[in-house]
Design a protein around this motif. Structure first.
Motif, PDB file in Angstrom:
ATOM      1  N   THR A 246      -7.644   2.821 -32.359  1.00  0.00           N
ATOM      2  CA  THR A 246      -8.063   1.423 -32.222  1.00  0.00           C
ATOM      3  C   THR A 246      -7.782   0.851 -30.843  1.00  0.00           C
ATOM      4  O   THR A 246      -8.235  -0.256 -30.536  1.00  0.00           O
ATOM      5  CB  THR A 246      -7.319   0.526 -33.237  1.00  0.00           C
ATOM      6  N   GLY A 247      -7.023   1.568 -30.044  1.00  0.00           N
ATOM      7  CA  GLY A 247      -6.624   1.025 -28.748  1.00  0.00           C
ATOM      8  C   GLY A 247      -5.341   0.235 -28.840  1.00  0.00           C
ATOM      9  O   GLY A 247      -4.859  -0.309 -27.852  1.00  0.00           O
ATOM     10  N   LEU A 248      -4.782   0.150 -30.034  1.00  0.00           N
ATOM     11  CA  LEU A 248      -3.547  -0.628 -30.231  1.00  0.00           C
ATOM     12  C   LEU A 248      -2.337   0.276 -30.447  1.00  0.00           C
ATOM     13  O   LEU A 248      -1.304  -0.186 -30.933  1.00  0.00           O
ATOM     14  CB  LEU A 248      -3.706  -1.574 -31.425  1.00  0.00           C
ATOM     15  N   GLU A 249      -2.484   1.529 -30.085  1.00  0.00           N
ATOM     16  CA  GLU A 249      -1.382   2.463 -30.321  1.00  0.00           C
ATOM     17  C   GLU A 249      -0.150   2.092 -29.492  1.00  0.00           C
ATOM     18  O   GLU A 249       0.958   2.486 -29.812  1.00  0.00           O
ATOM     19  CB  GLU A 249      -1.803   3.895 -29.982  1.00  0.00           C
ATOM     20  N   GLY A 250      -0.348   1.371 -28.407  1.00  0.00           N
ATOM     21  CA  GLY A 250       0.761   1.062 -27.511  1.00  0.00           C
ATOM     22  C   GLY A 250       1.522  -0.204 -27.856  1.00  0.00           C
ATOM     23  O   GLY A 250       2.316  -0.685 -27.058  1.00  0.00           O
ATOM     24  N   LEU A 251       1.303  -0.747 -29.034  1.00  0.00           N
ATOM     25  CA  LEU A 251       2.062  -1.941 -29.406  1.00  0.00           C
ATOM     26  C   LEU A 251       3.542  -1.602 -29.483  1.00  0.00           C
ATOM     27  O   LEU A 251       3.916  -0.455 -29.758  1.00  0.00           O
ATOM     28  CB  LEU A 251       1.591  -2.464 -30.766  1.00  0.00           C
ATOM     29  N   PRO A 252       4.406  -2.572 -29.232  1.00  0.00           N
ATOM     30  CA  PRO A 252       5.838  -2.270 -29.296  1.00  0.00           C
ATOM     31  C   PRO A 252       6.253  -1.811 -30.695  1.00  0.00           C
ATOM     32  O   PRO A 252       5.585  -2.127 -31.688  1.00  0.00           O
ATOM     33  CB  PRO A 252       6.501  -3.604 -28.928  1.00  0.00           C
ATOM     34  N   GLN A 253       7.356  -1.071 -30.736  1.00  0.00           N
ATOM     35  CA  GLN A 253       7.771  -0.483 -32.017  1.00  0.00           C
ATOM     36  C   GLN A 253       8.035  -1.532 -33.087  1.00  0.00           C
ATOM     37  O   GLN A 253       7.870  -1.270 -34.276  1.00  0.00           O
ATOM     38  CB  GLN A 253       9.020   0.368 -31.805  1.00  0.00           C
ATOM     39  N   ARG A 254       8.413  -2.733 -32.646  1.00  0.00           N
ATOM     40  CA  ARG A 254       8.723  -3.743 -33.665  1.00  0.00           C
ATOM     41  C   ARG A 254       7.484  -4.148 -34.465  1.00  0.00           C
ATOM     42  O   ARG A 254       7.593  -4.805 -35.488  1.00  0.00           O
ATOM     43  CB  ARG A 254       9.386  -4.969 -33.038  1.00  0.00           C
ATOM     44  N   ALA A 255       6.292  -3.742 -33.970  1.00  0.00           N
ATOM     45  CA  ALA A 255       5.069  -4.031 -34.733  1.00  0.00           C
ATOM     46  C   ALA A 255       5.100  -3.373 -36.106  1.00  0.00           C
ATOM     47  O   ALA A 255       4.441  -3.830 -37.041  1.00  0.00           O
ATOM     48  CB  ALA A 255       3.840  -3.552 -33.959  1.00  0.00           C
ATOM     49  N   SER A 256       5.905  -2.311 -36.230  1.00  0.00           N
ATOM     50  CA  SER A 256       5.975  -1.633 -37.531  1.00  0.00           C
ATOM     51  C   SER A 256       6.622  -2.520 -38.596  1.00  0.00           C
ATOM     52  O   SER A 256       6.589  -2.193 -39.784  1.00  0.00           O
ATOM     53  CB  SER A 256       6.737  -0.318 -37.413  1.00  0.00           C
TER      54      SER A 256
ATOM     55  N   HIS B 142      -4.786  -9.210 -31.293  1.00  0.00           N
ATOM     56  CA  HIS B 142      -5.023  -7.930 -30.609  1.00  0.00           C
ATOM     57  C   HIS B 142      -6.390  -7.364 -30.982  1.00  0.00           C
ATOM     58  O   HIS B 142      -7.091  -6.819 -30.129  1.00  0.00           O
ATOM     59  CB  HIS B 142      -3.927  -6.934 -30.952  1.00  0.00           C
ATOM     60  N   ALA B 143      -6.749  -7.491 -32.255  1.00  0.00           N
ATOM     61  CA  ALA B 143      -8.058  -6.981 -32.688  1.00  0.00           C
ATOM     62  C   ALA B 143      -9.181  -7.725 -31.968  1.00  0.00           C
ATOM     63  O   ALA B 143     -10.207  -7.137 -31.609  1.00  0.00           O
ATOM     64  CB  ALA B 143      -8.199  -7.139 -34.197  1.00  0.00           C
ATOM     65  N   LEU B 144      -8.967  -9.014 -31.727  1.00  0.00           N
ATOM     66  CA  LEU B 144      -9.978  -9.797 -31.009  1.00  0.00           C
ATOM     67  C   LEU B 144     -10.113  -9.306 -29.568  1.00  0.00           C
ATOM     68  O   LEU B 144     -11.231  -9.170 -29.048  1.00  0.00           O
ATOM     69  CB  LEU B 144      -9.604 -11.282 -31.052  1.00  0.00           C
ATOM     70  N   GLU B 145      -8.975  -9.035 -28.939  1.00  0.00           N
ATOM     71  CA  GLU B 145      -9.043  -8.535 -27.557  1.00  0.00           C
ATOM     72  C   GLU B 145      -9.763  -7.190 -27.497  1.00  0.00           C
ATOM     73  O   GLU B 145     -10.545  -6.935 -26.573  1.00  0.00           O
ATOM     74  CB  GLU B 145      -7.630  -8.413 -26.961  1.00  0.00           C
ATOM     75  N   ILE B 146      -9.512  -6.357 -28.505  1.00  0.00           N
ATOM     76  CA  ILE B 146     -10.207  -5.059 -28.532  1.00  0.00           C
ATOM     77  C   ILE B 146     -11.705  -5.275 -28.734  1.00  0.00           C
ATOM     78  O   ILE B 146     -12.538  -4.639 -28.087  1.00  0.00           O
ATOM     79  CB  ILE B 146      -9.641  -4.170 -29.661  1.00  0.00           C
TER      80      ILE B 146
ATOM     81  N   THR C 235      -2.038  -5.064 -24.579  1.00  0.00           N
ATOM     82  CA  THR C 235      -1.881  -6.486 -24.824  1.00  0.00           C
ATOM     83  C   THR C 235      -1.567  -7.188 -23.518  1.00  0.00           C
ATOM     84  O   THR C 235      -0.979  -6.604 -22.613  1.00  0.00           O
ATOM     85  CB  THR C 235      -0.755  -6.757 -25.831  1.00  0.00           C
ATOM     86  N   LYS C 236      -1.952  -8.447 -23.430  1.00  0.00           N
ATOM     87  CA  LYS C 236      -1.674  -9.203 -22.212  1.00  0.00           C
ATOM     88  C   LYS C 236      -0.350  -9.943 -22.317  1.00  0.00           C
ATOM     89  O   LYS C 236       0.126 -10.498 -21.340  1.00  0.00           O
ATOM     90  CB  LYS C 236      -2.814 -10.189 -21.964  1.00  0.00           C
ATOM     91  N   ASN C 237       0.213  -9.999 -23.501  1.00  0.00           N
ATOM     92  CA  ASN C 237       1.483 -10.703 -23.674  1.00  0.00           C
ATOM     93  C   ASN C 237       2.587  -9.847 -23.061  1.00  0.00           C
ATOM     94  O   ASN C 237       2.831  -8.728 -23.511  1.00  0.00           O
ATOM     95  CB  ASN C 237       1.747 -10.919 -25.167  1.00  0.00           C
ATOM     96  N   PRO C 238       3.285 -10.373 -22.035  1.00  0.00           N
ATOM     97  CA  PRO C 238       4.276  -9.519 -21.360  1.00  0.00           C
ATOM     98  C   PRO C 238       5.407  -9.059 -22.276  1.00  0.00           C
ATOM     99  O   PRO C 238       5.981  -7.987 -22.052  1.00  0.00           O
ATOM    100  CB  PRO C 238       4.797 -10.401 -20.224  1.00  0.00           C
ATOM    101  N   PHE C 239       5.743  -9.851 -23.288  1.00  0.00           N
ATOM    102  CA  PHE C 239       6.791  -9.398 -24.211  1.00  0.00           C
ATOM    103  C   PHE C 239       6.366  -8.100 -24.898  1.00  0.00           C
ATOM    104  O   PHE C 239       7.194  -7.212 -25.117  1.00  0.00           O
ATOM    105  CB  PHE C 239       7.074 -10.468 -25.266  1.00  0.00           C
ATOM    106  N   ASP C 240       5.106  -8.006 -25.255  1.00  0.00           N
ATOM    107  CA  ASP C 240       4.602  -6.798 -25.909  1.00  0.00           C
ATOM    108  C   ASP C 240       4.250  -5.730 -24.877  1.00  0.00           C
ATOM    109  O   ASP C 240       4.515  -4.549 -25.070  1.00  0.00           O
ATOM    110  CB  ASP C 240       3.368  -7.129 -26.751  1.00  0.00           C
TER     111      ASP C 240
END
Lengths: 426, 132
Positions: free
Chosen positions: A45-55, A107-111, B6-11
């Protein structure tokens, strides 16, 4: 023990006196599983790089009893979890979970806006992503205490409590503001993204009263959406008025007028059929239509009218519906200009059969409009003359009905006297 | 540079939204030092400015970053107690060798050592102090 024996003896950890995994071990396992499940859901999806806390969203889904999709994801079937995250219901859910889903919707909107074709194929189509982003953040607003607490916890030093609270209050309308920006940015070029955003804003304006949001949030959201739509309309209206003045200021030709109205029609479609544009264009129409009509340039008049007739029909439909409900308000002042557009349109065809239904619509919309009455009376007289000219055995009966109706619609019509005599009406 | 997720620097830079300015500054300084292009450094600087110089912007970004809602996982398990050849050794501070299981010596090596002889015993024996 010999030296060699001592060297051969492994140093082994002692067997731990343990009663099984600790609660911390379970927590660690749950966290690792959540990360794996989310990775499976977001793959491609292009969102694989979200920070781990997304889990954390997966943990919250589990807490919410939605364990089956998580187990599927852990087995490598991420699709159900992905669908849940991007398209699943937003309420009733705990505030933390809604917050996660709103961030994911962003994030989905940005994608959807900027992602590669492959990423967009795995995420949401643009119209759904836009809709989701607005609704998800509005859902966050159902728990104002949770937002306020989160804001206080995250507030940097030096920011007054009043400002912290204002930032927190603005959070639920974040999606609306983002979508308004997309629409505004697409206004001049009439981009696809802007078109989708403009449509979504109009849809949301209709949906807002049905969402049962807290009253203050609903009021704020409604105000923002309405002002965004009005801003889009007024920005274009200024441009349209300038273009119209430019055309009128010179020795304009029919193609100039056709081009102007064709552009207006395109913008009306782009805007999601904004009523304000209909009102403005139909009010401006006579300035360009009458000169062509007076010159009897009916073909050119027809070409000029063709692109904007959907605008007239939309206004007509709204007026008739509102009249049925007894709620005609905003469009009241535009009934006559709309009916006049329908009258012009009725004058284009040479055949009575084509003209009559068109002028009937104009007359039904505004029976007091003099031009509608005159043209309807004329068309009825035309049909009566055609009927009489066919020399049928009993031609007078239908002709008589047309003449009587023409006389009731516009008694002053000069040709009526002769027709009345022909069918024996005193 | 590839499109950031993401553009949010925290993320974008994996910063905790609850971090203080010093922590944010340290983390972004490290990032800047590792950055390979001026564009990346400029991006990091812009992120730093938005997070440290504009409190309201920072709060907005913190609230729209991925929230931290995970349950704390607590402390790691206690290191296992180690068995050893002697009781005395178990009281000594742990060394690297205590943390791994050493495999037994290969038979060839073991055989090559041969039986312990007098010379070897003398080698390992405590040295006597002789006065001249």
């Amino acid at each position: 023990m010999t030296r060699a024996e001592e060297r051969r003896e492994p140093v082994m950890p002692a067997r731990q006196a343990s009663s099984g995994p600790r609660s911390e071990d379970h927590a660690l396992l749950a966290r690792l599983e959540a990360e794996l499940a989310l990775a499976a859901a977001l793959e491609g999806t292009g969102l694989e790089g979200l920070p781990q806390r997304a889990s954390g969203v997966v943990e919250r889904l589990r807490d919410n009893g939605e364990t089956a999709i998580v187990e599927d994801a852990l087995q490598g079937h991420g699709e159900p979890l992905r669908v849940r995250l991007f398209r699943g219901p937003l309420r009733p859910l705990p505030p933390d979970l809604v917050h996660h889903l709103a961030v994911l919707a962003d994030h989905a909107l940005e994608i959807a806006l900027e992602g590669s074709r492959a990423e967009r194929a795995h995420a949401l189509p643009l119209h759904l992503a836009i809709d989701r982003a607005m609704h998800a953040w509005l859902e966050v607003g159902r728990a104002p205490e949770a937002i306020a607490k989160r804001a206080r916890d995250a507030a940097p030093p030096g920011l007054s409590l009043a400002r912290v609270e204002e930032v927190a209050r603005a959070l639920p309308v974040r999606g609306i503001e983002r979508v308004s920006t997309i629409a505004r940015e697409g206004l001049v070029e009439r981009t696809h993204e802007g078109h989708v955003a403009a449509l979504a804003l109009r849809d949301l304006l209709e949906d807002l009263p049905t969402l049962a949001l807290p009253a203050s949030l609903e009021a704020r959201a409604t105000g923002l959406v309405r002002s965004a739509i009005e801003e889009l309309a007024s920005h274009w209206l200024v441009r349209f008025r300038d273009a119209l003045d430019t055309v009128l200021a010179r020795d304009w030709t029919a193609p100039d007028a056709t081009k102007l109205f064709a552009d207006a029609a395109k913008h009306w479609e782009w805007s999601g059929e904004e009523p304000e544009l209909e009102r403005h264009v139909l009010t401006a129409l006579p300035e360009l239509a009458w000169p062509l009509y007076r010159k009897r340039s009916m073909r050119e008049l027809g070409e000029m009218l063709a692109p904007i007739m959907p605008m007239a029909w939309a206004l007509e439909a709204r007026v008739l519906a509102a009249r049925k409900e007894g709620q005609l308000d905003r469009d009241l002042a535009y009934v006559a200009p709309c009916a006049q557009a329908l009258v012009f349109w009725a004058e284009i065809p040479r055949e009575v059969d084509a003209a009559l239904p068109r002028i009937e619509r104009a007359y039904a919309l505004c029976p007091t409009l003099r031009n509608a009455r005159i043209v309807l009376a004329h068309v009825l007289c035309d049909r009566a003359e055609h009927t009489l000219a066919r020399r049928e055995i009993f031609p007078t009966h239908p002709a008589r009905a047309d003449i009587e109706r023409a006389a009731s619609v516009f008694p002053e019509l000069s040709r009526l006297e002769a027709l009345k005599k022909r069918v024996g009406i005193p | 540079m590839t499109r950031p997720v993401t553009k949010n620097p925290f993320d974008r830079f994996e910063l905790d939204p609850a971090s203080d300015i010093a922590t944010i500054t340290d983390a972004l300084r490290e990032r800047a030092e590792e950055a390979s292009t001026d564009a990346e450094r400029a991006e990091i600087r812009a992120a730093w400015e938005s997070l440290t110089l504009h409190p309201e912007t920072r709060l907005g970004l913190a609230l729209t970053a991925v929230p931290e809602t995970r349950a704390p996982i607590g402390s790691p398990p206690r290191p296992p107690a180690l068995a050893s050849a002697t009781t005395d050794r178990s009281k000594e501070p742990l060394g690297v060798l205590d943390l791994v299981s050493l495999p037994p010596l290969p038979d060839e090596l073991d055989r090559s050592l041969g039986p312990e002889d007098d010379a070897e015993r003398a080698l390992w024996a405590p040295r006597s102090v002789t006065s001249s």
